[in-house]
Motif scaffolding. Sequence first.
Motif, PDB file in Angstrom:
ATOM      1  N   ILE A   1       2.917 -11.305 -18.141  1.00 51.04           N
ATOM      2  CA  ILE A   1       3.866 -11.957 -19.041  1.00 51.04           C
ATOM      3  C   ILE A   1       3.676 -13.462 -18.921  1.00 51.04           C
ATOM      4  O   ILE A   1       3.799 -14.031 -17.824  1.00 51.04           O
ATOM      5  N   TYR A   2       3.354 -14.101 -20.044  1.00 51.94           N
ATOM      6  CA  TYR A   2       3.115 -15.548 -20.081  1.00 51.94           C
ATOM      7  C   TYR A   2       4.328 -16.256 -20.684  1.00 51.94           C
ATOM      8  O   TYR A   2       4.928 -15.780 -21.658  1.00 51.94           O
TER       9      TYR A   2
ATOM     10  N   GLN B   1       0.321  -9.621 -22.123  1.00 54.87           N
ATOM     11  CA  GLN B   1      -1.071  -9.178 -22.172  1.00 54.87           C
ATOM     12  C   GLN B   1      -1.217  -7.945 -21.286  1.00 54.87           C
ATOM     13  O   GLN B   1      -0.758  -7.928 -20.144  1.00 54.87           O
ATOM     14  N   TYR B   2      -1.842  -6.897 -21.846  1.00 60.35           N
ATOM     15  CA  TYR B   2      -2.121  -5.673 -21.096  1.00 60.35           C
ATOM     16  C   TYR B   2      -3.632  -5.576 -20.898  1.00 60.35           C
ATOM     17  O   TYR B   2      -4.411  -5.901 -21.797  1.00 60.35           O
ATOM     18  N   ASP B   3      -4.034  -5.101 -19.746  1.00 60.27           N
ATOM     19  CA  ASP B   3      -5.457  -4.827 -19.561  1.00 60.27           C
ATOM     20  C   ASP B   3      -5.637  -3.699 -18.553  1.00 60.27           C
ATOM     21  O   ASP B   3      -4.761  -3.437 -17.716  1.00 60.27           O
TER      22      ASP B   3
ATOM     23  N   TYR C   1       3.684 -14.015 -14.939  1.00 60.84           N
ATOM     24  CA  TYR C   1       4.130 -12.986 -14.005  1.00 60.84           C
ATOM     25  C   TYR C   1       3.263 -11.750 -14.232  1.00 60.84           C
ATOM     26  O   TYR C   1       2.987 -11.387 -15.380  1.00 60.84           O
ATOM     27  N   GLY C   2       2.867 -11.104 -13.157  1.00 56.81           N
ATOM     28  CA  GLY C   2       1.982  -9.954 -13.301  1.00 56.81           C
ATOM     29  C   GLY C   2       2.403  -8.779 -12.441  1.00 56.81           C
ATOM     30  O   GLY C   2       3.000  -8.942 -11.372  1.00 56.81           O
ATOM     31  N   LEU C   3       2.098  -7.582 -12.935  1.00 56.70           N
ATOM     32  CA  LEU C   3       2.329  -6.350 -12.180  1.00 56.70           C
ATOM     33  C   LEU C   3       1.125  -5.440 -12.426  1.00 56.70           C
ATOM     34  O   LEU C   3       0.707  -5.242 -13.573  1.00 56.70           O
ATOM     35  N   GLY C   4       0.553  -4.914 -11.343  1.00 57.77           N
ATOM     36  CA  GLY C   4      -0.633  -4.085 -11.494  1.00 57.77           C
ATOM     37  C   GLY C   4      -0.783  -3.078 -10.382  1.00 57.77           C
ATOM     38  O   GLY C   4      -0.059  -3.113  -9.373  1.00 57.77           O
TER      39      GLY C   4
ATOM     40  N   MET D   1       0.839  -1.186   0.000  1.00 57.78           N
ATOM     41  CA  MET D   1       0.000   0.000   0.000  1.00 57.78           C
ATOM     42  C   MET D   1       0.884   1.249   0.000  1.00 57.78           C
ATOM     43  O   MET D   1       1.516   1.577   1.010  1.00 57.78           O
ATOM     44  N   ILE D   2       0.964   1.907  -1.145  1.00 57.65           N
ATOM     45  CA  ILE D   2       1.761   3.129  -1.258  1.00 57.65           C
ATOM     46  C   ILE D   2       1.182   4.217  -0.364  1.00 57.65           C
ATOM     47  O   ILE D   2       1.903   4.928   0.326  1.00 57.65           O
ATOM     48  N   ARG D   3      -0.123   4.344  -0.403  1.00 63.12           N
ATOM     49  CA  ARG D   3      -0.881   5.200   0.494  1.00 63.12           C
ATOM     50  C   ARG D   3      -2.302   4.652   0.484  1.00 63.12           C
ATOM     51  O   ARG D   3      -2.623   3.775  -0.311  1.00 63.12           O
ATOM     52  N   GLN D   4      -3.138   5.121   1.395  1.00 61.36           N
ATOM     53  CA  GLN D   4      -4.502   4.599   1.398  1.00 61.36           C
ATOM     54  C   GLN D   4      -5.147   4.797   0.027  1.00 61.36           C
ATOM     55  O   GLN D   4      -5.140   5.886  -0.534  1.00 61.36           O
ATOM     56  N   GLY D   5      -5.688   3.720  -0.500  1.00 60.81           N
ATOM     57  CA  GLY D   5      -6.364   3.773  -1.787  1.00 60.81           C
ATOM     58  C   GLY D   5      -5.482   3.509  -2.985  1.00 60.81           C
ATOM     59  O   GLY D   5      -5.982   3.463  -4.118  1.00 60.81           O
ATOM     60  N   VAL D   6      -4.169   3.303  -2.770  1.00 61.40           N
ATOM     61  CA  VAL D   6      -3.251   3.026  -3.879  1.00 61.40           C
ATOM     62  C   VAL D   6      -2.390   1.820  -3.516  1.00 61.40           C
ATOM     63  O   VAL D   6      -1.588   1.876  -2.579  1.00 61.40           O
ATOM     64  N   TRP D   7      -2.574   0.731  -4.255  1.00 62.92           N
ATOM     65  CA  TRP D   7      -1.839  -0.504  -4.024  1.00 62.92           C
ATOM     66  C   TRP D   7      -1.063  -0.883  -5.287  1.00 62.92           C
ATOM     67  O   TRP D   7      -1.562  -0.728  -6.400  1.00 62.92           O
ATOM     68  N   ILE D   8       0.138  -1.403  -5.099  1.00 65.68           N
ATOM     69  CA  ILE D   8       0.892  -1.995  -6.195  1.00 65.68           C
ATOM     70  C   ILE D   8       0.992  -3.492  -5.912  1.00 65.68           C
ATOM     71  O   ILE D   8       1.257  -3.908  -4.778  1.00 65.68           O
ATOM     72  N   ASN D   9       0.723  -4.306  -6.951  1.00 66.22           N
ATOM     73  CA  ASN D   9       0.636  -5.750  -6.765  1.00 66.22           C
ATOM     74  C   ASN D   9       1.552  -6.481  -7.738  1.00 66.22           C
ATOM     75  O   ASN D   9       1.598  -6.165  -8.929  1.00 66.22           O
ATOM     76  N   GLY D  10       2.242  -7.468  -7.216  1.00 68.90           N
ATOM     77  CA  GLY D  10       2.999  -8.386  -8.046  1.00 68.90           C
ATOM     78  C   GLY D  10       2.423  -9.783  -7.889  1.00 68.90           C
ATOM     79  O   GLY D  10       2.105 -10.204  -6.769  1.00 68.90           O
ATOM     80  N   THR D  11       2.255 -10.496  -9.000  1.00 66.98           N
ATOM     81  CA  THR D  11       1.653 -11.828  -8.935  1.00 66.98           C
ATOM     82  C   THR D  11       2.515 -12.851  -9.669  1.00 66.98           C
ATOM     83  O   THR D  11       3.252 -12.515 -10.611  1.00 66.98           O
TER      84      THR D  11
END
Length: 371
Positions: free
Chosen positions: A352-353, A362-364, A332-335, A304-314
């Motif tokens: 990234i597959y 794949q971008y979404d 591998y994912g980043l969002g 959580m960078i700040r409340q309401g903003v999250w960075i996720n790695g999968t």
Amino acid sequence: MKIAKELIKRKRRNMQRKLTLILAGLIVSSWSVYSTALPRFTAKVEQKCNLCHVSPTGGGMRNAFGSQYFAMTEMAVHKTALDQISKFQPYVSDNISLGLDMRSMYVYDDNTGQSSFFQMQGSFYVSAQLNDRFSVTFDKGLYGDAFEIYGMGYILPYEGCFRVGKFLPSYGWQFDDHTSFVREKMVWIPGYSDTGFELGIYPYGISASVGFFNGSNGQFDGDKGKAVSGRMELRKHISNIGLGGGGSVYMNDTPARDITMFGPLYYLSLGKFIYMGEADWLENRPLGVDAIKSFAMTQQVSYMIRQGVWINGTYDFHDPDTDLKNGALTRYGLGINYFPYGFLEIQPNIHIYDDDIETYVQYDGQFHFFF
């Protein structure tokens, strides 16, 4: 003039006090009656999914605490003031409430060359609170005949409940990304639900449930065999670290094949950092054919960078046949999850597959309105 202004100030203070008391009551009732949808929020607050959702396993219809307090004050960048929360009321009456999830998406697939806008979700919810312990909930999606409808009663010991109707069996983490390999690559295809009943108990720090179902996504079961699901999760807070772990099992007996699936689930919460994952082994035994064993894993790291903003790695991994040396798929994912307001989420992602033959991207991007 001064007297009039003082009266207005007193009315505002009284209104704020009343609203604060109402919200406090919602919080207390949510913790005691329902006691927690993003699974990482479960890990962050170290509570069960039905803290914010009607369903004891999370997802779908939100209760008053989830839609009017948690989303507006604990999830969003721009918090809603307590005296402003009540301006939007998702209620038809004192006992009947409405809810909605709408996800519009843009996707570009480097592998197929697909570039498209897509209305991924449009779920409408209605829930009737019949009395303090019983409720009925209906969930209808945009596509096909996918729906959920179930009745619940919180009448079992240890804040336990029963649920009967058509719904997704309790198993693992219900990640909001339906393409997570532990969901899409196993038996939980998008829109899956089954008819049956489920029992659950939720003493402090523990969630345990067992369910019995047709074992079919259709309306009727054409055989005598039934599906059984079970899930248990334990949560513990040590110093400033939140820990959770448990496991799930699913068995389905049909004339054409038998299925057994099981695996662990876990999380670690440390301040703004959350790590959670799930791994599943699936044994599919078609009639007259040797069993096919597969494996899937989903791991997620969130900050959580700040409340309401999250960075996720999968990280996702799927091996459709563990007896073979090839055929596995890695992703591998980043969002980013950005909640500017308590009813809106904006989510750009890149995946990234790698299937051992080629690598593609794949971008979404998603716009998610909810209440």
